[in-house]
Design an enzyme around this catalytic site. Structure first.
Site, PDB file in Angstrom:
ATOM      1  N   GLU A 172       0.820  -1.216   0.000  1.00  0.00           N
ATOM      2  CA  GLU A 172       0.000   0.000   0.000  1.00  0.00           C
ATOM      3  C   GLU A 172       0.855   1.267   0.000  1.00  0.00           C
ATOM      4  O   GLU A 172       0.491   2.272  -0.611  1.00  0.00           O
ATOM      5  CB  GLU A 172      -0.974   0.008   1.187  1.00  0.00           C
ATOM      6  CG  GLU A 172      -1.928   1.192   1.131  1.00  0.00           C
ATOM      7  CD  GLU A 172      -3.202   0.986   1.931  1.00  0.00           C
ATOM      8  OE1 GLU A 172      -3.898   1.993   2.151  1.00  0.00           O
ATOM      9  OE2 GLU A 172      -3.501  -0.148   2.320  1.00  0.00           O
ATOM     10  N   ARG A 183       8.227  -5.913   6.587  1.00  0.00           N
ATOM     11  CA  ARG A 183       8.749  -4.800   5.810  1.00  0.00           C
ATOM     12  C   ARG A 183       8.570  -3.434   6.448  1.00  0.00           C
ATOM     13  O   ARG A 183       9.254  -2.496   6.096  1.00  0.00           O
ATOM     14  CB  ARG A 183       8.067  -4.770   4.439  1.00  0.00           C
ATOM     15  CG  ARG A 183       8.392  -5.981   3.607  1.00  0.00           C
ATOM     16  CD  ARG A 183       7.773  -5.818   2.241  1.00  0.00           C
ATOM     17  NE  ARG A 183       8.088  -6.995   1.445  1.00  0.00           N
ATOM     18  CZ  ARG A 183       8.263  -6.975   0.153  1.00  0.00           C
ATOM     19  NH1 ARG A 183       8.184  -5.861  -0.505  1.00  0.00           N
ATOM     20  NH2 ARG A 183       8.536  -8.079  -0.495  1.00  0.00           N
ATOM     21  N   GLU A 229       3.504  -9.302   5.254  1.00  0.00           N
ATOM     22  CA  GLU A 229       4.221  -8.267   4.514  1.00  0.00           C
ATOM     23  C   GLU A 229       4.469  -7.046   5.398  1.00  0.00           C
ATOM     24  O   GLU A 229       5.550  -6.456   5.382  1.00  0.00           O
ATOM     25  CB  GLU A 229       3.409  -7.868   3.272  1.00  0.00           C
ATOM     26  CG  GLU A 229       4.185  -7.108   2.226  1.00  0.00           C
ATOM     27  CD  GLU A 229       4.036  -5.605   2.316  1.00  0.00           C
ATOM     28  OE1 GLU A 229       4.753  -4.912   1.593  1.00  0.00           O
ATOM     29  OE2 GLU A 229       3.222  -5.134   3.131  1.00  0.00           O
ATOM     30  N   ASN A 230       3.481  -6.693   6.204  1.00  0.00           N
ATOM     31  CA  ASN A 230       3.641  -5.545   7.099  1.00  0.00           C
ATOM     32  C   ASN A 230       4.638  -5.846   8.205  1.00  0.00           C
ATOM     33  O   ASN A 230       5.501  -5.028   8.531  1.00  0.00           O
ATOM     34  CB  ASN A 230       2.292  -5.150   7.702  1.00  0.00           C
ATOM     35  CG  ASN A 230       1.544  -4.184   6.815  1.00  0.00           C
ATOM     36  OD1 ASN A 230       1.702  -2.979   6.918  1.00  0.00           O
ATOM     37  ND2 ASN A 230       0.739  -4.703   5.908  1.00  0.00           N
TER      38      ASN A 230
END
Length: 305
Positions: free
Chosen positions: A102, A139, A135-136
């Site tokens: 995002e 990363r 992913e959050n």
């Protein structure tokens, strides 16, 4: 057709979920390497899609994004192009739904891009949630409470056990347990952790105090006096030593030889003193003390918890 080389930055958990056999090379001369044509990989594809066709991820665990960092990323994209594609799944009609990336999507919009390189994946709702959370976690610079909430969502909504969760995110079980325990702290303390007014080390010390009012008292002392983690640990030990002064323990007079043997066997198994209390009606309790978080984790492992 541009060839794609494997990139290891995704992390084992996310890579396994994505069945990721391709990633992109950094652009040369500011030109993004993803071509207009799509590159088929099994049932998935890599290619350019219209930004206007991408819908946000309803499972996005992060709700706040640093605007300054987004602007900096947007400027970089204007010069270098988007190095790492976003990941989407096919939605309705010509629309796509974002799985991860995002920040990259928002920054690309700020940079004025009309199209964006994307991995198009096949994923159901549970896989999508799991990919977004991992992913959050891997990363982003999430605060400890955001990490803990992401872990809890993975346990609750992805039907994972703690061991499986640890494998997905590349953390050992003790680390996962420590994060999850933060969610048992009073809301005021969780807010301070989220806002980085106190550290993870402070929070781990506070967890060892079993009464919320005492936790809040120590928390206020940390804020007002700027106590170090070591000072907080000393304060917690002091409070617990007063609170847990040993009382005259009474062993039930009617404990049979079999129960005494069982008590010894349990003590041997857990490498700590185990108390077995049995009443006249046959009801009772087993007490297994622990001396630290690591010791508790060790006992839980033995219990396969």
């Amino acid at each position: 057709m541009t060839s794609f080389q494997r990139k290891t930055g995704l992390g084992k958990g996310l890579s396994a979920l994505l069945d990721d056999s391709d990633a992109v090379n950094p652009p040369k001369n500011g030109v993004n390497p993803v071509s207009e044509a799509k590159h088929e990989t099994h049932n998935n594809s890599i290619g350019l899609i219209n930004i206007s066709d991408v819908e946000t991820n309803p499972y996005q665990p992060r709700t706040e994004f640093d605007q300054v960092a987004l602007n900096e990323l947007a400027e970089s994209i204007k010069v270098q192009g988007l190095i790492q594609p976003i990941t989407v799944r096919k939605h309705t009609g010509s629309k796509y739904q974002l799985i991860s990336g995002e920040r990259r999507l928002r920054a690309s919009k700020l940079a004025g891009l009309k199209q964006i390189p994307a991995y198009v994946r096949t994923a159901d709702d549970q896989q999508m949630l799991e990919m977004a959370l991992i992913e959050n976690i891997q990363r982003e610079n999430l605060n400890a409470i955001e990490v803990a909430l992401s872990f809890q969502r993975m346990l609750d909504e992805c039907n994972l056990k703690q061991e499986q969760l640890g494998e997905r995110v590349g953390k050992n079980r003790t680390t996962v347990t420590n994060y999850l325990r933060l969610l048992k702290l009073p809301p005021a303390i969780q807010i301070s952790i989220r806002d980085q007014k106190i550290s993870m080390g402070h929070a781990r010390a506070l967890i060892n105090v079993d009464q919320a009012d005492k936790q809040l008292f120590i928390h206020d002392e940390i804020i007002e006096k700027g106590l170090s983690v070591r000072k907080v640990e000393e304060l917690v030990r002091s409070i617990n030593s007063i609170q847990l002064k040993p009382k005259q323990s009474r062993q039930s007079p009617g404990v049979s030889f079999e129960y005494q043997k069982l008590q010894r066997d349990l003590a041997s198994k857990f490498a700590t003193k185990v108390k077995l209390k049995v009443g006249e009606n046959g009801k009772g309790a087993i007490e297994i003390p622990f001396v630290s978080e690591d010791d508790l984790s060790r006992i839980l492992e033995l219990l396969d918890w």
